[in-house]
Design a protein around this motif. Structure first.
Motif, mmCIF file in Angstrom:
data_model
loop_
_atom_site.group_PDB
_atom_site.id
_atom_site.type_symbol
_atom_site.label_atom_id
_atom_site.label_comp_id
_atom_site.label_asym_id
_atom_site.label_seq_id
_atom_site.Cartn_x
_atom_site.Cartn_y
_atom_site.Cartn_z
ATOM 1 N N GLY A 64 14.220 25.909 20.065
ATOM 2 C CA GLY A 64 14.041 26.109 18.748
ATOM 3 C C GLY A 64 13.665 27.790 18.598
ATOM 4 N N PHE B 251 19.259 30.406 18.527
ATOM 5 C CA PHE B 251 20.075 29.601 17.533
ATOM 6 C C PHE B 251 21.572 29.779 17.912
ATOM 7 C CE2 PHE B 251 16.110 29.790 15.582
ATOM 8 C CZ PHE B 251 15.910 28.325 14.980
ATOM 9 N N THR C 88 16.804 36.029 11.797
ATOM 10 C CA THR C 88 17.108 34.444 11.857
ATOM 11 C C THR C 88 15.818 33.449 11.332
ATOM 12 O OG1 THR C 88 18.383 35.068 13.937
ATOM 13 C CG2 THR C 88 17.223 32.642 13.807
ATOM 14 N N PHE C 89 14.585 34.434 11.607
ATOM 15 C CA PHE C 89 13.571 33.480 11.068
ATOM 16 C C PHE C 89 13.136 33.634 9.944
ATOM 17 C CE2 PHE C 89 13.350 32.906 15.619
ATOM 18 C CZ PHE C 89 12.931 31.555 15.695
ATOM 19 N N SER D 220 15.007 30.995 8.673
ATOM 20 C CA SER D 220 14.557 29.373 9.164
ATOM 21 C C SER D 220 13.594 28.849 8.283
ATOM 22 C CB SER D 220 13.848 29.566 10.491
ATOM 23 O OG SER D 220 12.451 30.167 10.396
ATOM 24 N N ASN E 195 13.603 25.045 6.138
ATOM 25 C CA ASN E 195 15.023 24.476 6.597
ATOM 26 C C ASN E 195 15.153 23.923 7.985
ATOM 27 O OD1 ASN E 195 17.768 25.123 6.482
ATOM 28 N ND2 ASN E 195 17.641 27.451 6.529
ATOM 29 N N ILE F 106 17.048 23.103 11.733
ATOM 30 C CA ILE F 106 17.562 23.723 12.926
ATOM 31 C C ILE F 106 19.094 23.823 12.922
ATOM 32 C CG2 ILE F 106 17.854 23.646 15.388
ATOM 33 C CD1 ILE F 106 15.222 22.746 15.613
ATOM 34 N N ILE G 178 20.084 26.168 9.911
ATOM 35 C CA ILE G 178 19.800 27.764 10.318
ATOM 36 C C ILE G 178 20.898 28.276 11.184
ATOM 37 C CG2 ILE G 178 18.376 29.222 11.662
ATOM 38 C CD1 ILE G 178 16.034 26.896 11.075
ATOM 39 N N CYS H 138 6.395 33.816 14.270
ATOM 40 C CA CYS H 138 7.599 33.457 14.998
ATOM 41 C C CYS H 138 8.039 34.742 15.492
ATOM 42 C CB CYS H 138 8.541 32.875 14.233
ATOM 43 S SG CYS H 138 8.368 30.711 14.215
ATOM 44 N N ASP I 124 4.234 25.419 12.279
ATOM 45 C CA ASP I 124 4.964 24.978 11.362
ATOM 46 C C ASP I 124 4.796 23.443 11.116
ATOM 47 O OD1 ASP I 124 5.946 23.125 13.119
ATOM 48 O OD2 ASP I 124 7.291 24.827 14.176
#
Length: 287
Positions: free
Chosen positions: A25, A28, A121-122, A125, A128, A130, A133, A231, A246
């Motif tokens: 994770g 991506f 990207t985060f 995220s 959301n 995976i 994303i 993150c 999370d």
DNA sequence: AGTCAGGCTATTA
DNA sequence: TAATAGCCTGAC
């Protein structure tokens, strides 16, 4: 399969597994392009380029030169962190659940990814899943990223790839395009792209800050809260003491550490521990 | 069909 | 300061 004359780096590496990292994770855009009983090949985009890596057990072949390995990839794969020492701490502890998690995911590492890609990207995220994303990140790269071709490493066919779009490479109207799947995050992303295009030095300064400084700087931006900031610190700035909580980590902390998690024991590398726990929790939830 | 996803902002009290 | 409604939307 490997052609004579190809430039390759071969290494035997403990506590390193491509599939586990791909499923942990933090990245991506990794793609498994070959897999059979005894080997896998992953195509890994990063820093506007890519690398193909083959794994057979603990034997790895990196399709790059010595110089590229030393300047880019050994750091990206976090080869300079002593994961064997972390393994020893885990084995010496009395944390049975962590030991179980490590047994299942000892090949997980904290990559040193491109900070800009990690920020965006985060931000995508948050709240959301995976799959979504990955779809959004792919759409963004395909839409605005610089296009390039692969080199046919391992005798594989040449294909087109897209770099992650840098600040200034994304047009405003992309953030109005619902096919990107950004949803309500689009204005946050637009603001971040605009701000960084106008103030590129803030990323450089961010990279030189301590964990605490970087965390505070990050949450001052719209669309970045505590979890996303952690993150970014962990995956983009390699502050391996950052411990993002999370929904899954919250659940596993409640489930297995009802009496409290001993953060002090893992001071300085708690984020790596978090990653083992997170990976194992998601592995479990798949069944 | 409804729930949930690697949460955050804005608004309340 | 603390608690919580509301949010885009696709995947399951």
């Amino acid at each position: 399969m490997i052609k004579a004359g190809d430039i390759m780096i071969e290494r035997q590496i403990r506590n390193f597994d491509l599939k586990q990292i791909a499923d942990s994770g933090q990245c991506f855009r990794w793609r498994q392009i070959v897999a059979d009983a005894e080997m896998v090949i992953y195509r890994i985009p990063a820093f506007g380029t890519y690398i193909d890596v083959m794994q057979q057990g603990d034997k790895f072949t990196f399709a790059c030169t010595e110089v590229q390995w030393e300047n880019i990839w050994q750091d990206y794969f976090d080869m300079l962190t002593d994961y064997n020492a972390i393994e020893q701490v885990i084995l010496d502890s009395d944390d049975v659940h962590l030991q179980e998690a490590f047994r299942a995911g000892n090949g997980v590492r904290i990559l040193k990814q491109d900070i800009w890609e990690i920020i965006i990207t985060f931000m995508i995220s948050q709240n959301n899943n995976i799959k979504r994303i990955g779809n959004s990140v792919d759409a963004l790269c395909r839409c605005c990223g610089r296009k390039f071709k692969t080199a046919g490493d391992f005798g594989l066919p040449v294909e087109e790839m897209y770099a992650f779009p840098k600040p200034g490479e994304v047009h405003e109207d992309v953030f109005e395009d619902s096919s990107m799947g950004f949803g309500y995050r689009a204005p946050y992303l637009r603001e971040m792209y605009a701000y960084t295009a106008a103030n590129p030095q803030w990323i450089v300064e961010l990279a030189h800050m301590s964990y605490d400084q970087a965390y505070k700087e990050l949450i001052s931006h719209k669309g970045i809260g505590p979890k996303v900031a952690n993150c970014i610190c962990l995956f983009g700035l390699h502050h391996v003491d950052a411990f993002p909580i999370d929904t899954h980590v919250k659940q596993l902390l409640d489930k297995y550490y009802a009496d409290g998690f001993d953060f002090d024991r893992y001071a300085g590398f708690a984020g790596i521990i978090q990653q083992y726990l997170f990976y194992y929790e998601l592995l479990d939830s798949d069944k």
